[in-house]
Design an enzyme around this catalytic site. Sequence first.
Site, PDB file in Angstrom:
ATOM      1  N   LYS A  88       0.843  -1.207   0.000  1.00 12.32           N
ATOM      2  CA  LYS A  88       0.000   0.000   0.000  1.00 12.32           C
ATOM      3  C   LYS A  88       0.878   1.256   0.000  1.00 12.32           C
ATOM      4  CE  LYS A  88      -3.799  -2.377   2.302  1.00 12.32           C
ATOM      5  NZ  LYS A  88      -4.502  -2.699   3.542  1.00 12.32           N
ATOM      6  N   GLN A 125      -4.671  -1.340   9.879  1.00 11.76           N
ATOM      7  CA  GLN A 125      -4.513  -2.655   9.260  1.00 11.76           C
ATOM      8  C   GLN A 125      -5.092  -3.737  10.173  1.00 11.76           C
ATOM      9  OE1 GLN A 125      -3.437  -3.139   6.140  1.00 11.76           O
ATOM     10  NE2 GLN A 125      -3.698  -5.346   6.288  1.00 11.76           N
ATOM     11  N   ASP A 185     -11.043   3.023   4.447  1.00  9.16           N
ATOM     12  CA  ASP A 185     -11.327   1.582   4.392  1.00  9.16           C
ATOM     13  C   ASP A 185     -12.835   1.319   4.347  1.00  9.16           C
ATOM     14  OD1 ASP A 185      -9.464  -0.452   4.189  1.00  9.16           O
ATOM     15  OD2 ASP A 185      -8.814  -0.276   6.273  1.00  9.16           O
TER      16      ASP A 185
HETATM   17  N1  GUN Z   1      -6.549  -6.735   6.219  1.00 10.89           N
HETATM   18  C1  GUN Z   1      -6.780  -7.438   5.088  1.00 10.89           C
HETATM   19  N2  GUN Z   1      -7.361  -6.655   4.154  1.00 10.89           N
HETATM   20  C2  GUN Z   1      -7.503  -5.429   4.713  1.00 10.89           C
HETATM   21  C3  GUN Z   1      -8.048  -4.195   4.238  1.00 10.89           C
HETATM   22  O1  GUN Z   1      -8.525  -4.060   3.115  1.00 10.89           O
HETATM   23  N3  GUN Z   1      -8.010  -3.166   5.125  1.00 10.89           N
HETATM   24  C4  GUN Z   1      -7.507  -3.300   6.377  1.00 10.89           C
HETATM   25  N4  GUN Z   1      -7.528  -2.231   7.171  1.00 10.89           N
HETATM   26  N5  GUN Z   1      -7.011  -4.428   6.848  1.00 10.89           N
HETATM   27  C5  GUN Z   1      -6.999  -5.491   6.010  1.00 10.89           C
END
Ligand code: GUN
Length: 264
Positions: free
Chosen positions: A29, A73, A96
């Site tokens: 990311k 996350q 998110d």
């Molecule tokens: N863990 C796995 N996929 C994601 C996501 O799209 N966002 C977040 N915050 N955590 C994750």
Amino acid sequence: MKSLIGKAPGLGVVLVGERKDSRSFVRVKKQACEEVGITSVVVELPEDCTEGEVLEVVSALNHKESIHGILVQLPLPCHLSEQKILNAVNVEKDVDGFHPVNIGNLAMTGREPLFIPCASRGCIEVLHRYGVEITGKKVVVIGRSNITGLPTSLLLQKHHATVSVVHAFTKNPEEITREADILVSDVGVPNMVRGHWLKPGVVVIDMGSTLVTDSKGSHVTGDVCYEEAILKASLITPVPGGVGPVTISMLLYNTVEAAKRAYQ
Ligand code: GUN
């Protein structure tokens, strides 16, 4: 009206603990942000940090003017309340789309969330880009996680699909999946969906992504047995390289949207 010209959109990422998969997701990311000119700040906290410490970091990001989007996350270590921490994210920075106000508005007819969860938005984007009609189609979503399965089933309903959800307690899942015009899976069980689970001509969106180590070494594998499914499906997303990169693009999209709104 304030202008976004000369200002970079900013993403704040909260990463707790040492999970390899989470660290790898965050690295990807951050790199994607760099590629498109989004400033990203990753705040790392140790596995044994307190809930108060995470909430302090979220609050600081909420108040920082140069940060337009916040991502915590997941999953978080078990001693931390995911609910409390996600609720603390400013809904206008919730790129998110996991804040209950955003999820609630996603679920309700006639209401629009400020942000749609990135994987779900990625799924719809792939279907649109490949000209797949969603309205009136029978869609089966395998999995009901808060991150992917649940918001994806809600978003598909907003796009007028008839959605069935298959989960760990569903009896004879293959009888349900065989009805699907579009099948979406995100359970993290490699190769669970076999060829005989599918109707000929089905569109398969494989959102599973599990690191598997076998005789071929370590590689990421989806939920769908690709070799069998390719013989039945009219379209199928590969793993890796299918919806994963599109999901990242949706995070960038949401972050730019958040920045644009902040300067409107
Ligand atoms: N863990 C796995 N996929 C994601 C996501 O799209 N966002 C977040 N915050 N955590 C994750």
